[in-house]
Enzyme design. Structure first.
Site, PDB file in Angstrom:
ATOM      1  N   GLU A 274       0.734 -35.069  21.056  1.00 51.51           N
ATOM      2  CA  GLU A 274       0.292 -36.368  21.548  1.00 51.51           C
ATOM      3  C   GLU A 274       0.751 -36.576  23.000  1.00 51.51           C
ATOM      4  OE1 GLU A 274      -1.784 -38.397  20.989  1.00 51.51           O
ATOM      5  OE2 GLU A 274      -1.164 -40.217  22.020  1.00 51.51           O
TER       6      GLU A 274
ATOM      7  N   LYS B  14      -1.850 -37.206  26.224  1.00 50.88           N
ATOM      8  CA  LYS B  14      -1.709 -38.445  26.999  1.00 50.88           C
ATOM      9  C   LYS B  14      -1.579 -38.118  28.483  1.00 50.88           C
ATOM     10  CE  LYS B  14      -2.471 -40.898  25.022  1.00 50.88           C
ATOM     11  NZ  LYS B  14      -2.917 -41.372  23.747  1.00 50.88           N
TER      12      LYS B  14
ATOM     13  N   ASN C 152     -27.193 -47.283  23.353  1.00 48.56           N
ATOM     14  CA  ASN C 152     -25.926 -46.589  23.128  1.00 48.56           C
ATOM     15  C   ASN C 152     -26.157 -45.605  21.993  1.00 48.56           C
ATOM     16  OD1 ASN C 152     -22.858 -47.562  21.443  1.00 48.56           O
ATOM     17  ND2 ASN C 152     -23.254 -45.784  22.664  1.00 48.56           N
ATOM     18  N   GLY C 153     -25.936 -44.317  22.262  1.00 47.87           N
ATOM     19  CA  GLY C 153     -26.146 -43.308  21.222  1.00 47.87           C
ATOM     20  C   GLY C 153     -26.860 -42.107  21.811  1.00 47.87           C
TER      21      GLY C 153
ATOM     22  N   LYS D  88     -13.853 -44.704  25.854  1.00 46.84           N
ATOM     23  CA  LYS D  88     -13.268 -45.021  24.549  1.00 46.84           C
ATOM     24  C   LYS D  88     -14.389 -45.143  23.522  1.00 46.84           C
ATOM     25  CE  LYS D  88      -9.305 -47.689  23.132  1.00 46.84           C
ATOM     26  NZ  LYS D  88      -8.295 -46.631  23.325  1.00 46.84           N
TER      27      LYS D  88
ATOM     28  N   GLU E 278      -4.973 -36.563  29.936  1.00 49.03           N
ATOM     29  CA  GLU E 278      -6.160 -37.402  30.099  1.00 49.03           C
ATOM     30  C   GLU E 278      -6.041 -38.392  31.254  1.00 49.03           C
ATOM     31  OE1 GLU E 278      -7.195 -40.124  26.861  1.00 49.03           O
ATOM     32  OE2 GLU E 278      -5.138 -40.061  26.187  1.00 49.03           O
TER      33      GLU E 278
ATOM     34  N   ARG F 190     -15.929 -48.395  27.658  1.00 46.55           N
ATOM     35  CA  ARG F 190     -16.820 -47.534  26.869  1.00 46.55           C
ATOM     36  C   ARG F 190     -17.623 -46.566  27.727  1.00 46.55           C
ATOM     37  NH1 ARG F 190     -17.569 -49.692  21.689  1.00 46.55           N
ATOM     38  NH2 ARG F 190     -19.487 -48.493  21.477  1.00 46.55           N
TER      39      ARG F 190
ATOM     40  N   HIS G 101       6.520 -15.977  21.950  1.00 46.46           N
ATOM     41  CA  HIS G 101       5.474 -15.070  21.461  1.00 46.46           C
ATOM     42  C   HIS G 101       4.303 -14.996  22.430  1.00 46.46           C
ATOM     43  CE1 HIS G 101       7.660 -14.437  17.794  1.00 46.46           C
ATOM     44  NE2 HIS G 101       7.841 -15.755  17.706  1.00 46.46           N
TER      45      HIS G 101
ATOM     46  N   CYS H  44     -20.811 -45.936  26.127  1.00 54.09           N
ATOM     47  CA  CYS H  44     -21.807 -46.862  26.626  1.00 54.09           C
ATOM     48  C   CYS H  44     -21.538 -48.220  25.984  1.00 54.09           C
ATOM     49  CB  CYS H  44     -23.246 -46.458  26.332  1.00 54.09           C
ATOM     50  SG  CYS H  44     -23.714 -44.945  27.158  1.00 54.09           S
TER      51      CYS H  44
ATOM     52  N   TRP I  75     -21.912 -44.110  29.849  1.00 53.61           N
ATOM     53  CA  TRP I  75     -21.160 -42.858  29.828  1.00 53.61           C
ATOM     54  C   TRP I  75     -22.230 -41.789  29.670  1.00 53.61           C
ATOM     55  CZ3 TRP I  75     -20.229 -38.804  26.292  1.00 53.61           C
ATOM     56  CH2 TRP I  75     -19.163 -37.960  26.633  1.00 53.61           C
TER      57      TRP I  75
HETATM   58  C1  F6R Z   1      -6.618 -40.387  23.538  1.00 54.84           C
HETATM   59  C2  F6R Z   1      -7.585 -41.116  22.744  1.00 54.84           C
HETATM   60  C3  F6R Z   1      -8.589 -40.342  21.985  1.00 54.84           C
HETATM   61  C4  F6R Z   1      -8.920 -41.050  20.650  1.00 54.84           C
HETATM   62  C5  F6R Z   1     -10.060 -40.312  19.932  1.00 54.84           C
HETATM   63  C6  F6R Z   1     -10.361 -40.932  18.591  1.00 54.84           C
HETATM   64  O1  F6R Z   1      -5.709 -41.260  24.147  1.00 54.84           O
HETATM   65  O2  F6R Z   1      -7.588 -42.320  22.717  1.00 54.84           O
HETATM   66  O3  F6R Z   1      -8.180 -39.031  21.768  1.00 54.84           O
HETATM   67  O4  F6R Z   1      -7.778 -41.064  19.858  1.00 54.84           O
HETATM   68  O5  F6R Z   1     -11.202 -40.345  20.734  1.00 54.84           O
HETATM   69  O6  F6R Z   1     -10.742 -42.259  18.728  1.00 54.84           O
HETATM   70  P1  F6R Z   1     -10.704 -43.258  17.505  1.00 54.84           P
HETATM   71  O7  F6R Z   1      -9.273 -43.468  17.161  1.00 54.84           O
HETATM   72  O8  F6R Z   1     -11.367 -44.499  18.007  1.00 54.84           O
HETATM   73  O9  F6R Z   1     -11.451 -42.595  16.387  1.00 54.84           O
END
Ligand code: F6R
Length: 607
Positions: free
Chosen positions: A480, A484, A99-100, A602, A487, A27, A503, A2, A75
């Site tokens: 990783e 990527k 937000n929260g 994010k 998502e 966000r 296994h 948010c 969000w």
């Molecule tokens: C994936 C991604 C997330 C963040 C995770 C932690 O591409 O960006 O998995 O890495 O939400 O976020 P931060 O780094 O802001 O604590």
């Protein structure tokens, strides 16, 4: 999660709010809304969908004018995606954005029901607005202080009281709020990206403080009503850093910004003799004295950076290191004491679980060090020591440049610690630093592989499942690569330690299953080749990534990506860039929203 913004000043508020929401949209993008004073009336416009839908609605109302208002991009947490559940929410004299998460909303809802007050939405936020209205008898400050006693959970609120036109009241507990006063007026938002157009100077609203915004000033009060002067911070990037700058997506721009992000993160930390120098980060030489174990804790991509960090620390320091998912760590009663160093990693510095893990570490008397991108964020402020990644703002939901910048900090720490502990001689440490510097031109070269990445993506875009395999650092990196791809392309994928496939998981590999084999580590290279043969024998489509142009039997792969050669320890940097490009182009080929993938946002400030 948010995005919120408030503005009161001399100019048209709707423009400031809409532009701010566009900048904050990463966000959350389930719905958006604004509420503005129209003399002593508050007009609200909200809609499901993105800020662009809200903008259309606002443009269709040319008579909508105001110089004071609040805006929200959501969000969804409590309550589905609907117009009714969108913010701002109004009850009686109060309109607010949030937000929260209000954790005790159910209990408060029952209390309010006993007073004959019922919500119309399914949100926790509406309960907060009802509570504030219930407590309001003409004195906003008194009301907000009382509300803080009732509310449990996390919140950043921007609040309009109907009988206080032109004034915005803001309150924070857990969720971030940054503010600045500028020529146009007073602005407050979840993130600096919404303020940068107005000022490079800003402050973070301290926890449990109230900010009162008028067009002329911002006044901050602590919980005892005392006026406080928050510390001013300064950002060293400008508007262009928060814009796409000609790239079709933020993610692509951020992938291409990696050489610069790494230069900015590494170069200021090199001393004479090519040795690491972390004195400007305030890290004392004694930090590892008495430390007998290191715990790295973080979420998602940041946690994956920790997996690489562990290998480097253990190789160089011979101290046991564990990597813990923050949302698990905080509930596991972990064994920590004053001999433990806990390293938290976070781009946003606000991730709720990582912050909780940090607090737990502190309560267990561990030394705490954080690697954070956002200056002045909660994790940065609450850690004993902080090392900033200088990656600039990262807007795409999928993290790219922050990840490689986090890796570079972990490497710098590993080299610095190893030097301090006498595990590396100055000469060897200087060689390692030289290796670290070489990643920058190597990444520049890797970026030129984009046509190959595009071609591979065309051939994996329609698959349903995909596997990443690797050993050692390559396995950590595969984790990783997998997140990527998942998502942003919505293709199911798994990362496997290559030796583990047989296994169980090998049964999933059938004719045409794509397997991305990361084989950059010379010590396990021949083992990797054997594992690739195993999947090849089951008909897998193999995309092989090697460190340098190794001679490989071409019957083993469909595609070969020979990375510019780096010594083994540094290959994760270039390999990461290839995996990012593969995920990016696959998402583009599938016609998806690369920067704002479904269901995600994010800066995860909820637990
Ligand atoms: C994936 C991604 C997330 C963040 C995770 C932690 O591409 O960006 O998995 O890495 O939400 O976020 P931060 O780094 O802001 O604590």
């Amino acid at each position: 999660m948010c995005g919120i913004i408030g503005f009161t000043g001399q100019t048209e508020a709707k423009n400031v709010l809409l532009e701010g929401l566009e900048a904050l949209e990463y966000r959350g993008y389930d719905s958006a809304g604004i509420a503005c004073f129209n003399n002593d009336v508050i007009d609200t416009i909200k809609t499901t969908g993105k800020v662009s839908s809200l903008r259309k609605k606002v443009v269709a109302m040319p008579e909508f004018h105001s110089t004071c208002g609040i805006g929200h991009t959501r969000w969804a947490t409590h309550g589905g995606v609907s117009d009714t559940n969108s913010h701002p929410h109004t009850f009686g004299k109060v309109t607010l954005i949030h937000n929260g998460i209000i954790e005790n909303y159910h209990e408060l809802e029952t209390k309010l029901a006993a007073e004959g007050k019922f919500p119309v939405s399914q949100t926790d936020t509406e309960i907060a607005v009802m509570l504030i209205d219930y407590l309001y008898h003409g004195n906003p400050m008194e009301t907000l202080k009382k509300a803080m006693d009732y509310l449990e959970g996390t919140y950043a609120f921007c609040i309009l009281f109907k009988d206080r036109p032109g004034v915005i009241y803001c309150l924070r507990n857990g969720s971030p709020l940054v503010a600045c006063h500028c020529e146009e007026g007073s602005v407050i938002a979840s993130d600096m990206v919404a303020l940068i157009k107005y000022s490079k100077e800003y402050f973070v609203l301290p926890e449990q403080h109230i900010a009162v915004l008028t067009k002329d000033q911002i006044t901050v009060f602590d919980a005892k009503d005392k006026v406080v002067m928050p510390k001013m911070l300064y950002v060293n990037w400008d508007m262009s850093a928060a814009m796409k700058g000609g790239y079709p997506h933020f993610m692509l721009k951020e992938i291409y910004e990696q050489p610069e992000a790494l230069r900015s993160t590494i170069m200021p930390r090199i001393a004479k003799g090519n040795l690491p120098d972390l004195t400007n980060d305030g890290l004392p030489h004694t930090i590892l004295d008495s430390v007998n174990r290191i715990i790295i804790t973080a979420c998602g991509t940041a946690m994956h950076a920790g997996l690489i960090g562990r290998v480097m620390f253990e190789r160089l320091l011979r101290i046991p290191v564990t990597v813990e998912i923050a949302s698990e760590f905080r509930y596991q009663k972990p064994i920590i004491d004053s001999n433990t160093l806990v390293i938290t990693i976070s781009q946003s510095g606000e991730t709720a679980d990582t912050l909780a893990a940090l607090r737990l570490a502190k309560s267990g008397h561990a030394k705490t060090l954080s690697i954070v991108n956002v200056k002045g964020s909660s994790i940065a402020r609450e850690s004993d020591y902080v090392m900033y990644t200088h990656a600039g703002p990262e807007i795409a939901v999928a993290s790219t440049k922050a990840y490689t910048a986090q890796l570079s900090c972990l490497y710098l720490l590993a080299f610095d610690f190893a030097l301090e502990k006498g595990r590396l001689s100055e000469e060897d440490c200087s060689k390692e630093m030289e290796g670290l510097l070489q990643i920058i031109p190597a990444i520049e070269k890797t970026l030129t592989f984009h046509p190959l990445a595009k071609e591979i993506s065309r051939n994996i875009k329609d698959c349903e499942d995909l596997f990443f395999i690797g050993r050692g650092l390559d396995y950590a990196l595969s984790c990783e690569g997998s997140i990527k791809l998942k998502e942003i392309s919505y293709i199911h994928s798994e990362a496997y330690a290559a030796g583990e496939l047989k296994h169980g998981t090998l049964s999933l590999v059938t004719e045409g299953t794509p397997v991305i084999a990361v084989a950059t580590q010379s010590s396990v290279y021949s083992k990797m080749i054997s594992n690739i043969r195993e999947v090849r024998a089951r008909g897998a489509m193999v995309i092989l990534i090697t460190n340098g142009n190794n001679t490989v039997d071409s019957s083993l792969y469909d595609y070969h990506v020979p990375l510019p050669y780096l010594s083994d320890n540094f290959a994760p940097f270039t390999a990461a860039v290839v995996l990012q490009m593969l995920a990016y182009y696959t998402s583009v080929q599938r016609g998806l929203d690369v920067d704002q993938p479904r269901n995600l946002a994010k800066s995860v400030t909820v637990e």
